[in-house]
Write a protein that holds these residues in place. Structure first.
Motif, PDB file in Angstrom:
ATOM      1  N   GLY A   1       0.997  -1.193  -0.052  1.00  0.00           N
ATOM      2  CA  GLY A   1       0.130  -0.023   0.039  1.00  0.00           C
ATOM      3  C   GLY A   1       0.734   1.047  -0.097  1.00  0.00           C
ATOM      4  O   GLY A   1       1.680   1.420   0.994  1.00  0.00           O
TER       5      GLY A   1
ATOM      6  N   LYS B   1       0.588   4.063   0.786  1.00  0.00           N
ATOM      7  CA  LYS B   1       0.272   5.254   1.943  1.00  0.00           C
ATOM      8  C   LYS B   1       0.445   4.436   3.248  1.00  0.00           C
ATOM      9  O   LYS B   1       0.375   4.965   4.496  1.00  0.00           O
ATOM     10  CB  LYS B   1      -0.987   6.007   1.938  1.00  0.00           C
ATOM     11  CG  LYS B   1      -0.794   6.920   0.669  1.00  0.00           C
ATOM     12  CD  LYS B   1      -2.142   7.585   0.625  1.00  0.00           C
ATOM     13  CE  LYS B   1      -2.093   8.498  -0.850  1.00  0.00           C
ATOM     14  NZ  LYS B   1      -3.558   7.984  -1.548  1.00  0.00           N
ATOM     15  N   ILE B   2       0.465   2.946   3.283  1.00  0.00           N
ATOM     16  CA  ILE B   2       0.607   2.344   4.629  1.00  0.00           C
ATOM     17  C   ILE B   2       2.054   2.343   4.910  1.00  0.00           C
ATOM     18  O   ILE B   2       2.901   2.477   4.231  1.00  0.00           O
ATOM     19  CB  ILE B   2       0.117   0.739   4.298  1.00  0.00           C
ATOM     20  CG1 ILE B   2      -1.189   0.841   3.929  1.00  0.00           C
ATOM     21  CG2 ILE B   2       0.451  -0.029   5.401  1.00  0.00           C
ATOM     22  CD1 ILE B   2      -1.854  -0.642   3.406  1.00  0.00           C
ATOM     23  N   THR B   3       2.237   2.438   6.426  1.00  0.00           N
ATOM     24  CA  THR B   3       3.504   2.482   6.776  1.00  0.00           C
ATOM     25  C   THR B   3       4.065   1.056   7.369  1.00  0.00           C
ATOM     26  O   THR B   3       3.387   0.241   7.791  1.00  0.00           O
ATOM     27  CB  THR B   3       3.492   3.007   8.377  1.00  0.00           C
ATOM     28  OG1 THR B   3       2.963   4.576   8.021  1.00  0.00           O
ATOM     29  CG2 THR B   3       4.830   3.315   9.023  1.00  0.00           C
ATOM     30  N   TYR B   4       5.145   0.852   6.729  1.00  0.00           N
ATOM     31  CA  TYR B   4       5.990  -0.420   7.132  1.00  0.00           C
ATOM     32  C   TYR B   4       7.128  -0.244   7.942  1.00  0.00           C
ATOM     33  O   TYR B   4       7.746   0.673   7.735  1.00  0.00           O
ATOM     34  CB  TYR B   4       6.173  -1.268   5.515  1.00  0.00           C
ATOM     35  CG  TYR B   4       5.108  -1.428   4.636  1.00  0.00           C
ATOM     36  CD1 TYR B   4       4.584  -2.738   4.782  1.00  0.00           C
ATOM     37  CD2 TYR B   4       4.539  -0.476   3.904  1.00  0.00           C
ATOM     38  CE1 TYR B   4       3.382  -3.127   3.838  1.00  0.00           C
ATOM     39  CE2 TYR B   4       3.497  -0.754   2.988  1.00  0.00           C
ATOM     40  CZ  TYR B   4       2.989  -2.038   3.223  1.00  0.00           C
ATOM     41  OH  TYR B   4       1.687  -2.379   2.405  1.00  0.00           O
TER      42      TYR B   4
ATOM     43  N   THR C   1       3.982  -4.660   8.425  1.00  0.00           N
ATOM     44  CA  THR C   1       3.336  -3.740   8.990  1.00  0.00           C
ATOM     45  C   THR C   1       3.790  -3.853  10.563  1.00  0.00           C
ATOM     46  O   THR C   1       3.912  -5.157  10.646  1.00  0.00           O
ATOM     47  CB  THR C   1       1.824  -3.660   8.842  1.00  0.00           C
ATOM     48  OG1 THR C   1       1.458  -4.993   9.256  1.00  0.00           O
ATOM     49  CG2 THR C   1       1.436  -3.200   7.466  1.00  0.00           C
TER      50      THR C   1
ATOM     51  N   PRO D   1       6.620   4.803   4.605  1.00  0.00           N
ATOM     52  CA  PRO D   1       5.524   4.425   3.639  1.00  0.00           C
ATOM     53  C   PRO D   1       5.955   3.683   2.392  1.00  0.00           C
ATOM     54  O   PRO D   1       6.910   3.395   2.086  1.00  0.00           O
ATOM     55  CB  PRO D   1       4.893   5.672   3.116  1.00  0.00           C
ATOM     56  CG  PRO D   1       5.894   6.809   3.128  1.00  0.00           C
ATOM     57  CD  PRO D   1       6.946   6.105   4.251  1.00  0.00           C
TER      58      PRO D   1
ATOM     59  N   GLU E   1      -3.562   0.071  -4.221  1.00  0.00           N
ATOM     60  CA  GLU E   1      -4.096   1.124  -3.480  1.00  0.00           C
ATOM     61  C   GLU E   1      -5.049   0.178  -2.415  1.00  0.00           C
ATOM     62  O   GLU E   1      -5.383   0.830  -1.483  1.00  0.00           O
ATOM     63  CB  GLU E   1      -4.735   2.361  -4.360  1.00  0.00           C
ATOM     64  CG  GLU E   1      -3.834   2.865  -5.045  1.00  0.00           C
ATOM     65  CD  GLU E   1      -4.115   4.297  -5.441  1.00  0.00           C
ATOM     66  OE1 GLU E   1      -5.273   4.777  -5.474  1.00  0.00           O
ATOM     67  OE2 GLU E   1      -2.932   4.987  -5.950  1.00  0.00           O
TER      68      GLU E   1
ATOM     69  N   SER F   1      -4.986  -3.677   2.466  1.00  0.00           N
ATOM     70  CA  SER F   1      -5.458  -3.611   3.725  1.00  0.00           C
ATOM     71  C   SER F   1      -4.249  -3.728   4.551  1.00  0.00           C
ATOM     72  O   SER F   1      -3.556  -4.545   4.696  1.00  0.00           O
ATOM     73  CB  SER F   1      -6.694  -4.676   3.971  1.00  0.00           C
ATOM     74  OG  SER F   1      -6.839  -4.619   5.546  1.00  0.00           O
ATOM     75  N   ALA F   2      -4.389  -2.636   5.596  1.00  0.00           N
ATOM     76  CA  ALA F   2      -3.337  -2.378   6.157  1.00  0.00           C
ATOM     77  C   ALA F   2      -3.679  -3.165   7.734  1.00  0.00           C
ATOM     78  O   ALA F   2      -2.654  -3.541   8.403  1.00  0.00           O
ATOM     79  CB  ALA F   2      -3.147  -1.084   7.014  1.00  0.00           C
ATOM     80  N   THR F   3      -4.722  -3.973   7.616  1.00  0.00           N
ATOM     81  CA  THR F   3      -5.154  -4.797   9.088  1.00  0.00           C
ATOM     82  C   THR F   3      -5.321  -6.175   8.630  1.00  0.00           C
ATOM     83  O   THR F   3      -5.964  -6.938   9.157  1.00  0.00           O
ATOM     84  CB  THR F   3      -6.082  -4.151   9.433  1.00  0.00           C
ATOM     85  OG1 THR F   3      -7.496  -4.119   8.593  1.00  0.00           O
ATOM     86  CG2 THR F   3      -6.092  -2.671  10.292  1.00  0.00           C
TER      87      THR F   3
ATOM     88  N   GLY G   1       0.244  -6.894   5.337  1.00  0.00           N
ATOM     89  CA  GLY G   1       0.174  -5.904   4.512  1.00  0.00           C
ATOM     90  C   GLY G   1       0.922  -5.823   3.244  1.00  0.00           C
ATOM     91  O   GLY G   1       0.938  -4.777   2.571  1.00  0.00           O
TER      92      GLY G   1
END
Ligand code: ZZB
Length: 265
Positions: A52, A54-57, A71, A104, A129, A132-134, A138
């Protein structure tokens, strides 16, 4: 939800990732992106690894000179499953994780990786895009032959390469048939995406396509490649998984908060 976590090794960092990691990890360390999959039998067809944007890794130290990129939520679950040999075995809080750095997903786009079993020697980290971060780690491995979401995303990435800041050819690796099915032939995902007239990675019909692809592949699929070529997917699925785990290329990973519904996996 019991996943197979695949160790996808970095072979060359993107420029932004190299700058970001400078001085944070040893030059000779092995770093792995770790996608969680329910379809280990499809790993021959991997063409990219999605993050993702914009997801933080986080980059986590697993043992001497070995790091995983996942994640924080996944690292926390891994810690409780005894996957890290450094750090606290049962961390009391997230700051006890063997954390090194975080960024990110976009920072890592363009990195080259080597994915176990893939027919392609190296593949790229690309943005998706709808990650899912959850869920899982991830990190998502792309199998456009058998995953409608992946096929829709790869098509979109190739079409709008400039917009996504990638090279078109990164999204245009050959899509190899992995599983033969009576209803959708040997490229289940492209067939379903065309049949259901899906033309965006955000199309709501992708949920239906995914359900159809899962059940057709699992109940009626036959392997076209690899060590278990000619066997049914029902037979081959666990054999591929065990073979990957035995060779140290993958490990079992449970996602306790994932859906409990069984998905033939
Ligand atoms: C490779 C693969 C090949 C997958 C295939 C599917 C298919 P589910 O069914 O909803 O529980 N996935 C894993 N983590 C994420 C995430 N964080 N965000 C978005 N997608 C994710 O989802 C499990 C599947 O969804 C996983 O299995 C992974 O893609 C993806 F041929 O790995 B799979 C018809 C599906 N085919």
């Amino acid at each position: 939800q019991e996943y197979t976590a695949l160790k996808v090794k970095v072979t060359e960092w993107s420029q932004s990732a190299a700058e970001f990691l400078k001085g944070k990890i040893e030059d000779d360390a092995n770093v792995f992106f770790v996608p969680a999959t329910l379809r280990p039998e499809t790993m021959y067809g991997q063409t990219a690894v999605f993050l993702g944007p914009k997801i933080t890794y986080g980059v986590y130290k697993v043992r001497e000179k070995e790091y995983y990129v996942v994640t924080k939520r996944a690292a926390w679950n891994m810690a409780f499953q005894g996957i890290f040999s450094s750090g606290e075995e049962f961390p009391k809080s997230q700051d006890q994780l063997p954390f090194v750095a975080e960024a990110p997903g976009s920072t890592f786009v363009g990195t080259s990786v080597s994915a176990p079993l893939s027919v392609h020697e190296t593949i790229k980290i690309l943005p998706m895009e709808t990650v899912s971060a959850t869920k899982g780690t991830g990190v998502v491995t792309s199998v456009p032959s058998d995953s409608p979401d992946d096929y829709a995303t790869m098509t979109d990435l190739a079409k709008k390469a400039d917009y996504y800041g990638i090279k078109k050819e990164w999204a245009e690796l050959e899509i190899l048939p992995v599983i033969d099915t009576p209803t959708y032939g040997n490229l289940t995902a492209p067939t379903l995406v065309k049949k259901l007239k899906i033309n965006s990675p955000k199309d709501a019909k992708l949920a239906e396509a995914k359900d159809l692809a899962y059940s057709e592949g699992f109940y009626k699929g036959t392997m076209l490649v690899g060590e278990f070529k000619g066997e049914t997917v029902q037979n081959a699925k666990d054999k591929v998984r065990q073979s990957l785990i035995k060779s140290g290329l993958a490990f079992a990973f449970a996602d306790p908060s994932g859906k409990v519904v069984s998905r033939s996996g």
